[in-house]
Design a protein around this motif. Sequence first.
Motif, mmCIF file in Angstrom:
data_model
loop_
_atom_site.group_PDB
_atom_site.id
_atom_site.type_symbol
_atom_site.label_atom_id
_atom_site.label_comp_id
_atom_site.label_asym_id
_atom_site.label_seq_id
_atom_site.Cartn_x
_atom_site.Cartn_y
_atom_site.Cartn_z
ATOM 1 N N SER A 30 0.818 -1.212 0.000
ATOM 2 C CA SER A 30 0.000 0.000 0.000
ATOM 3 C C SER A 30 0.856 1.268 0.000
ATOM 4 O O SER A 30 0.448 2.294 -0.551
ATOM 5 C CB SER A 30 -0.921 0.000 1.220
ATOM 6 N N GLU A 31 2.035 1.202 0.590
ATOM 7 C CA GLU A 31 2.873 2.399 0.711
ATOM 8 C C GLU A 31 3.707 2.651 -0.548
ATOM 9 O O GLU A 31 3.908 3.804 -0.952
ATOM 10 C CB GLU A 31 3.806 2.253 1.922
ATOM 11 N N LEU A 32 4.197 1.567 -1.189
ATOM 12 C CA LEU A 32 5.122 1.706 -2.317
ATOM 13 C C LEU A 32 4.509 1.236 -3.626
ATOM 14 O O LEU A 32 5.235 0.813 -4.528
ATOM 15 C CB LEU A 32 6.407 0.906 -2.037
ATOM 16 N N ALA A 33 3.203 1.289 -3.758
ATOM 17 C CA ALA A 33 2.551 0.794 -4.978
ATOM 18 C C ALA A 33 2.978 1.603 -6.203
ATOM 19 O O ALA A 33 3.224 1.040 -7.278
ATOM 20 C CB ALA A 33 1.039 0.837 -4.813
ATOM 21 N N GLU A 34 3.081 2.919 -6.072
ATOM 22 C CA GLU A 34 3.423 3.754 -7.216
ATOM 23 C C GLU A 34 4.913 3.725 -7.550
ATOM 24 O O GLU A 34 5.317 4.288 -8.563
ATOM 25 C CB GLU A 34 2.987 5.195 -6.948
ATOM 26 N N ASP A 35 5.717 3.106 -6.713
ATOM 27 C CA ASP A 35 7.165 3.068 -6.932
ATOM 28 C C ASP A 35 7.632 1.727 -7.486
ATOM 29 O O ASP A 35 8.829 1.408 -7.421
ATOM 30 C CB ASP A 35 7.902 3.362 -5.619
ATOM 31 N N GLY A 36 6.706 0.940 -8.012
ATOM 32 C CA GLY A 36 7.092 -0.337 -8.614
ATOM 33 C C GLY A 36 7.469 -1.389 -7.598
ATOM 34 O O GLY A 36 8.435 -2.142 -7.808
ATOM 35 N N TYR A 37 6.724 -1.478 -6.488
ATOM 36 C CA TYR A 37 7.018 -2.479 -5.463
ATOM 37 C C TYR A 37 6.870 -3.886 -6.050
ATOM 38 O O TYR A 37 5.858 -4.201 -6.680
ATOM 39 C CB TYR A 37 6.083 -2.297 -4.271
ATOM 40 N N ALA A 38 7.901 -4.735 -5.829
ATOM 41 C CA ALA A 38 7.914 -6.059 -6.442
ATOM 42 C C ALA A 38 8.209 -7.170 -5.449
ATOM 43 O O ALA A 38 8.698 -8.227 -5.826
ATOM 44 C CB ALA A 38 8.935 -6.104 -7.576
ATOM 45 N N GLY A 39 7.965 -6.940 -4.168
ATOM 46 C CA GLY A 39 8.158 -8.012 -3.201
ATOM 47 C C GLY A 39 9.140 -7.622 -2.114
ATOM 48 O O GLY A 39 9.842 -6.601 -2.187
ATOM 49 N N VAL A 40 9.201 -8.455 -1.084
ATOM 50 C CA VAL A 40 10.069 -8.205 0.061
ATOM 51 C C VAL A 40 10.683 -9.524 0.508
ATOM 52 O O VAL A 40 10.090 -10.591 0.337
ATOM 53 C CB VAL A 40 9.284 -7.546 1.217
ATOM 54 N N GLU A 41 11.891 -9.435 1.037
ATOM 55 C CA GLU A 41 12.601 -10.610 1.550
ATOM 56 C C GLU A 41 13.087 -10.294 2.955
ATOM 57 O O GLU A 41 13.665 -9.235 3.200
ATOM 58 C CB GLU A 41 13.788 -10.961 0.646
ATOM 59 N N VAL A 42 12.847 -11.219 3.884
ATOM 60 C CA VAL A 42 13.217 -11.036 5.288
ATOM 61 C C VAL A 42 14.352 -11.995 5.618
ATOM 62 O O VAL A 42 14.220 -13.209 5.427
ATOM 63 C CB VAL A 42 12.015 -11.276 6.222
ATOM 64 N N PHE A 110 -2.449 0.422 -12.556
ATOM 65 C CA PHE A 110 -2.478 1.869 -12.766
ATOM 66 C C PHE A 110 -2.930 2.237 -14.180
ATOM 67 O O PHE A 110 -3.461 3.323 -14.399
ATOM 68 C CB PHE A 110 -1.104 2.464 -12.461
ATOM 69 N N LYS A 111 -2.724 1.328 -15.140
ATOM 70 C CA LYS A 111 -3.267 1.578 -16.478
ATOM 71 C C LYS A 111 -4.795 1.579 -16.454
ATOM 72 O O LYS A 111 -5.438 2.423 -17.077
ATOM 73 C CB LYS A 111 -2.763 0.520 -17.455
ATOM 74 N N LEU A 112 -5.375 0.617 -15.728
ATOM 75 C CA LEU A 112 -6.833 0.559 -15.640
ATOM 76 C C LEU A 112 -7.391 1.735 -14.837
ATOM 77 O O LEU A 112 -8.455 2.274 -15.170
ATOM 78 C CB LEU A 112 -7.270 -0.764 -15.008
ATOM 79 N N LEU A 113 -6.677 2.133 -13.782
ATOM 80 C CA LEU A 113 -7.136 3.302 -13.025
ATOM 81 C C LEU A 113 -7.058 4.577 -13.855
ATOM 82 O O LEU A 113 -7.832 5.520 -13.626
ATOM 83 C CB LEU A 113 -6.300 3.456 -11.746
ATOM 84 N N GLY A 114 -6.125 4.601 -14.798
ATOM 85 C CA GLY A 114 -5.998 5.769 -15.665
ATOM 86 C C GLY A 114 -7.030 5.836 -16.765
ATOM 87 O O GLY A 114 -7.031 6.807 -17.540
ATOM 88 N N GLY A 115 -7.882 4.811 -16.885
ATOM 89 C CA GLY A 115 -8.942 4.840 -17.884
ATOM 90 C C GLY A 115 -8.620 4.150 -19.181
ATOM 91 O O GLY A 115 -9.383 4.256 -20.146
ATOM 92 N N LEU A 116 -7.495 3.417 -19.255
ATOM 93 C CA LEU A 116 -7.150 2.720 -20.497
ATOM 94 C C LEU A 116 -8.055 1.505 -20.675
ATOM 95 O O LEU A 116 -8.504 0.884 -19.694
ATOM 96 C CB LEU A 116 -5.688 2.275 -20.444
#
Length: 266
Positions: A30-42, A110-116
């Motif tokens: 939710s925080e990094l959605a617009e920054d191309g978040y692609a997963g996390v490793e712990v 984000f393409k669908l949210l943009g109306g494409l």
Amino acid sequence: MASTGRKLSTKRKFVADGVFYSELNELLTSELAEDGYAGVEVRTTPLRTEIIIRATRTQNVLGEKGQRIRELTSVVQKRFGFADGAVELYAERVQNRGLCAQAQAESLKFKLLGGLAVRRACYGVVRFVMEASAKGVEVIVTGKLRGQRAKAMKFGDGYMIKTGHAGQVYTDTAVRHVLMRQGVIGIKVAIMLPHDPKGVQGPKIPLDDAVTILEPKEDVVPIMRPPTTMAPPPPPPALVPEGVPPPMDPAMAPEVEMDPNQAAGF
């Protein structure tokens, strides 16, 4: 995960680690959605817990002079009860975002949210993934796409394995939910990764049905050398009984003068 002061059983520890990973992934999504978040490793070490955030735009994740990554570290530390300095956040850049299902799912969202249009957006994602040397891709979009009636649309290209061990190793899958005005639209992106012996672009393990035919080795014909001419070995000496003198060599016999009358037969 932060220690609770008492030793957990193995079952409870696995459950607690899974809950921690799920909540952390949801927070970063939710925080990094617009920054191309692609997963996390712990990664858990005896001294501290390292959290590696994979994203396509790492500069946005770090922020100006590392301010944003410090803010995220503080949020994670307070939310999960870590001690000071017990957790560290790092940002890692995705090498090939065309082979990352989560990055493509966020892009399609984000393409669908943009109306494409749905078809145009999905075909764009399919083409981009296949140009990134993927073996196959499948995009499924469900929900109220055009009218009031909900339906599902499936777009795919290439080769896709969904079952067995190869389906778990070679397939990268991501699911996202798009909150549109007419309702919620579900997105599922599955990418069939290519085989990479180095393990960078894809898994090292080859597919079970991949057969490699090697070229036969050339037969080496030994070189036969001509036999060399040698003198035959001398014959072994003849055995002579005891008391009998050995035969004399005719060449060594003395010359005997004969009488001419005796030679004429008189």
